[in-house]
Scaffold this motif. Structure first.
Motif, PDB file in Angstrom:
ATOM      1  N   SER A  81      81.577 101.929 104.307  1.00 17.41           N
ATOM      2  CA  SER A  81      82.593 100.883 104.388  1.00 17.41           C
ATOM      3  C   SER A  81      83.270 100.891 105.754  1.00 17.41           C
ATOM      4  O   SER A  81      83.437  99.839 106.390  1.00 17.41           O
ATOM      5  N   ILE A  82      83.662 102.068 106.214  1.00 14.10           N
ATOM      6  CA  ILE A  82      84.317 102.171 107.517  1.00 14.10           C
ATOM      7  C   ILE A  82      83.381 101.695 108.625  1.00 14.10           C
ATOM      8  O   ILE A  82      83.759 100.880 109.490  1.00 14.10           O
ATOM      9  N   TYR A  83      82.160 102.225 108.594  1.00 16.46           N
ATOM     10  CA  TYR A  83      81.206 101.880 109.644  1.00 16.46           C
ATOM     11  C   TYR A  83      80.879 100.387 109.629  1.00 16.46           C
ATOM     12  O   TYR A  83      80.929  99.704 110.665  1.00 16.46           O
ATOM     13  N   MET A  84      80.535  99.853 108.454  1.00 20.58           N
ATOM     14  CA  MET A  84      80.103  98.459 108.383  1.00 20.58           C
ATOM     15  C   MET A  84      81.261  97.484 108.567  1.00 20.58           C
ATOM     16  O   MET A  84      81.060  96.351 109.020  1.00 20.58           O
ATOM     17  N   THR A  85      82.489  97.903 108.213  1.00 17.94           N
ATOM     18  CA  THR A  85      83.645  97.050 108.506  1.00 17.94           C
ATOM     19  C   THR A  85      83.789  96.882 110.008  1.00 17.94           C
ATOM     20  O   THR A  85      83.987  95.761 110.514  1.00 17.94           O
ATOM     21  N   ALA A  86      83.685  97.985 110.740  1.00 18.04           N
ATOM     22  CA  ALA A  86      83.732  97.901 112.201  1.00 18.04           C
ATOM     23  C   ALA A  86      82.554  97.085 112.733  1.00 18.04           C
ATOM     24  O   ALA A  86      82.697  96.282 113.664  1.00 18.04           O
ATOM     25  N   TYR A  87      81.394  97.285 112.122  1.00 20.99           N
ATOM     26  CA  TYR A  87      80.168  96.608 112.555  1.00 20.99           C
ATOM     27  C   TYR A  87      80.307  95.085 112.440  1.00 20.99           C
ATOM     28  O   TYR A  87      80.054  94.345 113.400  1.00 20.99           O
ATOM     29  N   PHE A  88      80.746  94.620 111.270  1.00 26.73           N
ATOM     30  CA  PHE A  88      80.830  93.176 111.068  1.00 26.73           C
ATOM     31  C   PHE A  88      82.118  92.573 111.623  1.00 26.73           C
ATOM     32  O   PHE A  88      82.163  91.370 111.885  1.00 26.73           O
ATOM     33  N   THR A  89      83.157  93.379 111.792  1.00 24.42           N
ATOM     34  CA  THR A  89      84.319  92.896 112.526  1.00 24.42           C
ATOM     35  C   THR A  89      83.906  92.626 113.967  1.00 24.42           C
ATOM     36  O   THR A  89      84.296  91.612 114.570  1.00 24.42           O
ATOM     37  N   GLY A  90      83.112  93.535 114.507  1.00 17.78           N
ATOM     38  CA  GLY A  90      82.551  93.297 115.830  1.00 17.78           C
ATOM     39  C   GLY A  90      81.717  92.029 115.847  1.00 17.78           C
ATOM     40  O   GLY A  90      81.801  91.230 116.793  1.00 17.78           O
ATOM     41  N   GLY A  91      80.919  91.827 114.792  1.00 16.61           N
ATOM     42  CA  GLY A  91      80.111  90.618 114.707  1.00 16.61           C
ATOM     43  C   GLY A  91      80.956  89.351 114.678  1.00 16.61           C
ATOM     44  O   GLY A  91      80.646  88.366 115.358  1.00 16.61           O
ATOM     45  N   ALA A  92      82.039  89.373 113.897  1.00  9.91           N
ATOM     46  CA  ALA A  92      82.929  88.214 113.825  1.00  9.91           C
ATOM     47  C   ALA A  92      83.577  87.942 115.186  1.00  9.91           C
ATOM     48  O   ALA A  92      83.678  86.792 115.623  1.00  9.91           O
ATOM     49  N   CYS A  93      84.010  89.009 115.855  1.00  7.15           N
ATOM     50  CA  CYS A  93      84.606  88.851 117.186  1.00  7.15           C
ATOM     51  C   CYS A  93      83.575  88.318 118.183  1.00  7.15           C
ATOM     52  O   CYS A  93      83.883  87.463 119.019  1.00  7.15           O
ATOM     53  N   GLY A  94      82.343  88.831 118.069  1.00  8.53           N
ATOM     54  CA  GLY A  94      81.286  88.355 118.951  1.00  8.53           C
ATOM     55  C   GLY A  94      80.992  86.880 118.745  1.00  8.53           C
ATOM     56  O   GLY A  94      80.813  86.130 119.719  1.00  8.53           O
ATOM     57  N   SER A  95      80.964  86.443 117.488  1.00  6.97           N
ATOM     58  CA  SER A  95      80.721  85.026 117.197  1.00  6.97           C
ATOM     59  C   SER A  95      81.829  84.154 117.781  1.00  6.97           C
ATOM     60  O   SER A  95      81.560  83.103 118.390  1.00  6.97           O
ATOM     61  N   ALA A  96      83.084  84.593 117.589  1.00  2.00           N
ATOM     62  CA  ALA A  96      84.217  83.829 118.127  1.00  2.00           C
ATOM     63  C   ALA A  96      84.194  83.817 119.655  1.00  2.00           C
ATOM     64  O   ALA A  96      84.444  82.774 120.285  1.00  2.00           O
TER      65      ALA A  96
END
Length: 397
Positions: free
Chosen positions: A339-354
């Protein structure tokens, strides 16, 4: 681990789990090649439609943070099919959306509950021998990444043949079928007695105590952010001049990424032998090289396709190495660690998309590529910190 739980030889179950991972991951990316078609259908600005990608990733990140940790304290055999059922409801809402806000609501519901894949993967690591962790994680990640990449191609193809909504309806039905098949076949693994509130206290403790988890989460987040820039800009780039490709061809352009995804099982085997740090370095270098090809891809479709394939391979190497490391940190907290790892992973993805949308509208393809390369440098920086920390720990021992 109880030997009776070992699923490494149960190929049919592993294939079902890999397909479920792929379907869950792909469910959040259907709109990528469909931005132009959705814009025309609802007659709204392209930038608003492009935000759908960001909403999908933000909701997925919230699901990772708030739902995935529950996997440590509940019966995963029942929990995973339930999550997939709710994800299917979200997909069906998208299929019957009458306006853009309804599409956003369906996208958010799908994102929240398609985290079922991130409960499946920790379950698999608990039901195999430790020395096969990387191999099994790599196999499931192959399914996840192939599903993610094929989702854009299939979305474009079905949009071209029928309507952009068809992919959502088809995947909703497939999600329900897989949920039903998995319900009776998933192994029962140990759970841990803990209240929902205590979960987050323990996760905060993990962040304080496991420095490698923090570094690997930051590496993964930056690497996926670099890739996600392409997710939010691919339709805008390839449907405009000089390419002007239809939806179906936008999806086909991403198929080369499948080759990198298929290699994750092999990468996992190499990681099992202890070469995670070397693999991380190789992955980051490949990511950096990819952005050179992608920059030239602003005017050359061949260069763009090559760059997309290379960036997919680099991300697969980095991500598989990261998961091989984190799942060995605390055997009793695999869902929380994931959860910790993938939250950071997809938060990064969301930031990258924006960031991709912002860069595209304010500096075109050149600024988009500069931001992507900058994120790869950030991943390299955290990889260096991780290596220094590991060397320090080995010296102290």
């Amino acid at each position: 681990m109880n030997p009776e739980l070992d699923i490494s030889q149960n190929k049919s179950l592993l294939w079902l789990m890999a397909m479920a991972c792929g379907l869950c991951a792909g469910a959040n990316y259907y709109c990528q090649p469909l931005v132009h078609s959705i814009q025309q259908y609802f007659d709204v600005p392209q930038s608003q439609v492009a935000l759908t990608v960001t909403f999908a990733q933000v909701s997925y990140a919230l699901g990772l943070l708030l739902i995935v940790p529950v996997g440590d304290i509940v019966n995963k055999t029942k929990f995973i099919p339930l999550l997939m059922f709710f994800a299917a409801i979200g997909l069906m809402l998208c299929a019957f959306a009458v306006n853009l806000p309804m599409l956003w609501i369906g996208t958010i519901i799908t994102g929240l509950f398609s985290v079922a894949a991130q409960v499946l993967i920790p379950l698999a690591t608990m039901a195999v021998k430790p020395e096969k962790t990387g191999e099994i994680v790599g196999f499931l990640m192959s399914g996840l990444l192939v599903g993610l990449l094929l989702s854009t191609s299939l979305a474009g193809l079905l949009s071209n043949l029928f309507n952009w909504k068809v992919i959502y309806a088809v995947s909703s039905i497939l999600m329900l079928i897989l949920a039903f098949l998995l319900k009776s076949r998933l192994p029962t693994v140990p759970t841990f007695k803990m209240s929902y509130g205590k979960i987050f206290q323990s996760m905060a403790k993990l962040l304080l105590e496991e420095k490698r988890l923090v570094y690997r989460a930051l590496i993964g987040g930056c690497a996926f952010a670099a890739m996600s820039i392409l997710f939010s800009t691919i339709a805008m780039l390839l449907t405009s001049q000089p390419f002007e490709l239809p939806d179906v061809m936008v999806g086909v352009a991403t198929l080369i990424g499948v080759f990198g995804a298929l290699g994750t099982a092999k990468i996992g085997k190499i990681a099992d032998r202890g070469y995670t740090n070397a693999l991380t370095l190789i992955g980051v270098i490949i990511l950096a090289i990819s952005w050179g090809f992608l920059y030239l891809g602003g005017t050359s479709l061949i260069s763009y396709i090559l760059g997309y394939g290379i960036v997919s391979l680099g991300l697969a190497i980095v991500h598989t190495s990261n998961q091989n490391i984190i799942f060995r940190l605390r055997p009793d907290a695999k869902s929380r660690i994931n959860s910790i790892y993938m939250t950071a992973y997809f938060t990064g993805g969301a930031c990258g998309s924006a960031l991709g949308v912002y860069a595209w509208h304010h500096g075109g393809w050149m600024l988009t590529c500069m931001v992507g390369f900058g994120l790869v440098l950030a991943a390299a920086f955290f990889a260096l910190l991780d290596r220094l920390y590991l060397n320090k720990q080995q010296v102290s021992i």
